[in-house]
Write a protein that holds these residues in place. Structure first.
Motif, PDB file in Angstrom:
ATOM      1  N   GLY A  67      -1.908   3.833   3.807  1.00 53.60           N
ATOM      2  CA  GLY A  67      -0.594   3.214   3.677  1.00 53.60           C
ATOM      3  C   GLY A  67      -0.321   2.221   4.796  1.00 53.60           C
ATOM      4  N   HIS A 103       2.993   2.903  -6.740  1.00 54.11           N
ATOM      5  CA  HIS A 103       1.639   2.471  -6.352  1.00 54.11           C
ATOM      6  C   HIS A 103       0.986   1.663  -7.476  1.00 54.11           C
ATOM      7  CE1 HIS A 103       0.163   6.782  -7.701  1.00 54.11           C
ATOM      8  NE2 HIS A 103       0.888   6.188  -8.617  1.00 54.11           N
ATOM      9  N   SER A 150       0.871  -1.182   0.000  1.00 54.52           N
ATOM     10  CA  SER A 150       0.000   0.000   0.000  1.00 54.52           C
ATOM     11  C   SER A 150       0.904   1.228   0.000  1.00 54.52           C
ATOM     12  CB  SER A 150      -0.914  -0.014   1.236  1.00 54.52           C
ATOM     13  OG  SER A 150      -1.858   1.043   1.135  1.00 54.52           O
ATOM     14  N   ARG A 151       0.954   1.934  -1.125  1.00 52.94           N
ATOM     15  CA  ARG A 151       1.939   3.002  -1.338  1.00 52.94           C
ATOM     16  C   ARG A 151       1.273   4.267  -1.861  1.00 52.94           C
ATOM     17  NH1 ARG A 151       6.612   0.328  -1.592  1.00 52.94           N
ATOM     18  NH2 ARG A 151       7.690   2.172  -2.364  1.00 52.94           N
ATOM     19  N   PRO A 152       0.397   4.882  -1.073  1.00 53.01           N
ATOM     20  CA  PRO A 152      -0.257   6.100  -1.559  1.00 53.01           C
ATOM     21  C   PRO A 152       0.757   7.161  -1.988  1.00 53.01           C
ATOM     22  CG  PRO A 152      -1.271   5.346   0.481  1.00 53.01           C
ATOM     23  CD  PRO A 152      -0.059   4.505   0.267  1.00 53.01           C
ATOM     24  N   SER A 196      -3.685   4.679  -2.986  1.00 50.53           N
ATOM     25  CA  SER A 196      -2.594   3.938  -3.634  1.00 50.53           C
ATOM     26  C   SER A 196      -2.977   3.533  -5.058  1.00 50.53           C
ATOM     27  CB  SER A 196      -2.165   2.716  -2.805  1.00 50.53           C
ATOM     28  OG  SER A 196      -0.939   2.204  -3.244  1.00 50.53           O
ATOM     29  N   SER A 197      -4.047   4.116  -5.551  1.00 49.26           N
ATOM     30  CA  SER A 197      -4.439   3.900  -6.946  1.00 49.26           C
ATOM     31  C   SER A 197      -3.698   4.927  -7.809  1.00 49.26           C
ATOM     32  CB  SER A 197      -5.952   4.113  -7.083  1.00 49.26           C
ATOM     33  OG  SER A 197      -6.269   4.681  -8.338  1.00 49.26           O
ATOM     34  N   ASP A 236       3.085   7.223  -3.996  1.00 51.80           N
ATOM     35  CA  ASP A 236       4.417   6.802  -4.420  1.00 51.80           C
ATOM     36  C   ASP A 236       4.355   6.343  -5.877  1.00 51.80           C
ATOM     37  OD1 ASP A 236       7.263   5.961  -3.526  1.00 51.80           O
ATOM     38  OD2 ASP A 236       6.490   4.188  -4.575  1.00 51.80           O
ATOM     39  N   ASP A 279      -4.626   8.668  -7.004  1.00 54.54           N
ATOM     40  CA  ASP A 279      -3.654   9.515  -6.309  1.00 54.54           C
ATOM     41  C   ASP A 279      -3.332  10.759  -7.146  1.00 54.54           C
ATOM     42  OD1 ASP A 279      -3.609   7.610  -4.327  1.00 54.54           O
ATOM     43  OD2 ASP A 279      -1.557   6.927  -4.689  1.00 54.54           O
ATOM     44  N   ASN A 298       5.522   3.914   2.901  1.00 56.84           N
ATOM     45  CA  ASN A 298       6.114   3.441   1.639  1.00 56.84           C
ATOM     46  C   ASN A 298       6.332   4.544   0.605  1.00 56.84           C
ATOM     47  OD1 ASN A 298       6.211   0.658   2.430  1.00 56.84           O
ATOM     48  ND2 ASN A 298       3.971   0.615   2.211  1.00 56.84           N
TER      49      ASN A 298
END
Lengths: 427, 90
Positions: free
Chosen positions: A352, A244, A237-239, A322-323, A241, A327, A383
């Motif tokens: 995240g 993601h 889960s990488r909002p 994280s989409s 980033d 995002d 992340n």
């Protein structure tokens, strides 16, 4: 004339059960430490799915946790046990979060007019996994289907259970707004109180107990991270980033108790924060596509309703699912709203750490925001290694001290549902 | 069938019913359930009562329309309806 500090709706109680905490104290500690709840998914009966990770609630035991709320009158605990002991996981999780919020509010120790209490349950189709679990035995023998099914498959059963436990006799209903359901419930609770229909409203965000079919559906529509995308679950889960790849399923039941400021001062309880403005709008679409203009409109309207301007906001708890498209769209919307004030705004996304808690996300993230406000910190964006935007001031990989007086929390859902809430510290 | 078997059967069915009662009504102590009592007096609402009947039928592998239990006044009469159906099955 009201003083500035009297504006808004008081948050007088909070409770949570999620992947990184069985109550708000554990949850706050996990937020500070940046602990992720994402792991390999528990094995499910049925076909193999194209999803292999999520932030599920683990080691859940209703009866063990029930008596943790020993400050509450025995009558409430007995009713909770009686109403939920033979109920689904999602009901039991809702009851535990509500018990924590009720205990936190101190309302149990005061006289309350039941007809001035309301309850709003946030989340739609919340019984899918319960139903899925009964499918095989039903097909083998429909006649033995429990008569309780006719009650329990209804989302509104949660309204009945909570109203019975806490003797709530004002308005009560279920709201659905896809991933924005939690915020939709908060918006409606604020309106119920502002319109004078109730003095106090319990808002219960229902845990997403998705069946294998919904999990696969979210993968197939391209929204949820597909299996084998990440080796390490806690990094998935990488909002905001660049790496993601979609949202990660999260589970939480979360409950807040909202109250008019007049009633809160009469009851002399602790006001943990005050909601100043809440807004909900539609893009006019049936699709999954996010829309920056609609998102910006929700944020701007929440500020207007709170009598605030963008420059007042210290902290934004972003929808940040994280989409990749979601995002980027939210970044665009934030820029539209905050323009020259971007450098003063700190941003993180609780998803995240908790994954995307869907029906309860708005309530989870309001609680996360209030906990950060109270203790003066912003939790890590665990992340976030290569931010997709360099103008926004995202929190880093570790805990940071931060004084927050005014905050905003966004939630957006499929079907063009945009919502935003602004609130201030309780002092 | 001789009377001894029938009594045994009735005891077994009552024990199945008692298990169903304590499953649905956890506050009831199964030892204290008297066959002359009715389910209402044990705190069962209408859905609880239906569920107790259905759980008992499922355990005994019996299928009866719920209307068969319409005139039932206490646990004993419910057990009798189940025993009759059980006899019919075996």
């Amino acid at each position: 004339m009201r003083k500035e500090s009297d504006r808004g709706i008081a948050i007088v109680g909070m409770g949570i059960v999620c992947s990184i905490g069985a109550n708000t104290i554990e949850f706050k500690q996990s937020l500070k430490s940046g602990i992720s709840g994402v792991t390999r998914l528990a094995v499910r009966k049925g076909p193999k799915l194209s999803v292999d990770m999520g932030a599920e609630i683990k080691n859940f035991s209703f009866l063990d946790d029930l008596y943790r709320y020993s400050d509450l009158p025995d009558e409430i605990l007995q009713k909770a046990r009686h109403c939920a002991r033979r109920s689904s996981f999602s009901i039991q999780a809702s009851v535990l979060a509500a018990l924590e919020a009720w205990q936190d509010s101190g309302m149990f120790a005061r006289a309350n007019d039941p007809e001035r209490l309301g309850v709003i349950v946030t989340g739609e189709n919340t019984t899918q996994n319960y139903r899925y679990g009964l499918q095989a035995s039903f097909e083998a023998d429909p006649e033995y289907l429990s008569p309780r099914y006719a009650l329990q498959f209804l989302d509104s059963h949660q309204v009945g259970v909570l109203s019975e436990i806490f003797s709530i006799k004002g308005e009560g209903f279920v709201v659905g707004g896809a991933s924005a359901s939690g915020n939709v419930g908060l918006v409606k609770a604020v309106q119920l109180i502002q319109s004078g229909i109730v003095d106090t409203c319990l808002v219960s965000g229902v845990v997403a107990d998705l069946s294998p079919m919904e999990l696969q559906g979210f993968v197939n529509v391209g929204a949820m991270v597909r299996e084998n995308t990440f080796e390490t679950p806690s990094e998935a889960s990488r909002p905001f980033d660049a790496g993601h790849a979609g949202f990660i399923f999260g589970q939480a039941s979360a409950c807040v108790i909202l109250q008019s400021c007049d009633m809160a001062s009469e009851q002399e309880g602790v006001v943990r924060a005050k909601i100043r403005g809440a807004a909900l709008n539609l893009d006019g679409t049936r699709t999954t596509a996010p829309n920056a203009a609609g998102e910006a409109r929700a944020m701007t309207m929440a500020l207007q309703r709170g009598g605030m301007s963008a420059g007042d906001v210290d902290y934004l708890n972003a929808h940040g699912s994280s989409s990749p498209l979601g995002d980027a769209t939210e970044v665009e919307a934030i820029k539209q709203v905050f323009g020259d004030h971007l450098s003063e705004l700190r941003i993180n996304s609780t998803k995240g750490l908790t994954g995307h808690c869907l029906y309860s996300a708005g309530v989870v993230e309001l609680i996360a925001s209030v906990l950060q406000m109270e203790d003066g910190f912003i939790h890590p964006n665990k992340n976030l290694e290569n931010p997709i935007d360099s103008d926004l001031r995202f929190s880093g990989a570790t805990f940071e001290k931060c004084r927050i007086k005014f905050a905003m929390s966004n939630s957006f859902g499929f079907g063009g549902i945009n919502s935003s809430i602004v609130f201030q510290n309780g002092g | 069938m001789n009377t001894g078997e029938s009594v045994l059967e009735k005891i077994n069915v009552f024990s199945v019913v008692k298990n169903a009662i304590t499953e649905v009504l956890p506050d009831v102590d199964s030892e204290s359930v008297d066959i002359e009592q009715n389910l209402k007096s044990l705190g069962a609402n209408s859905i609880d009562r239906t569920e107790i009947v259905m759980l008992s039928m499922e355990k005994l592998d019996i299928k009866l329309p719920l209307v068969s239990f319409g005139g039932v006044e206490n646990i004993k009469e419910m057990v009798d309806v189940l025993v009759d159906a059980f006899d019919g099955n075996s």
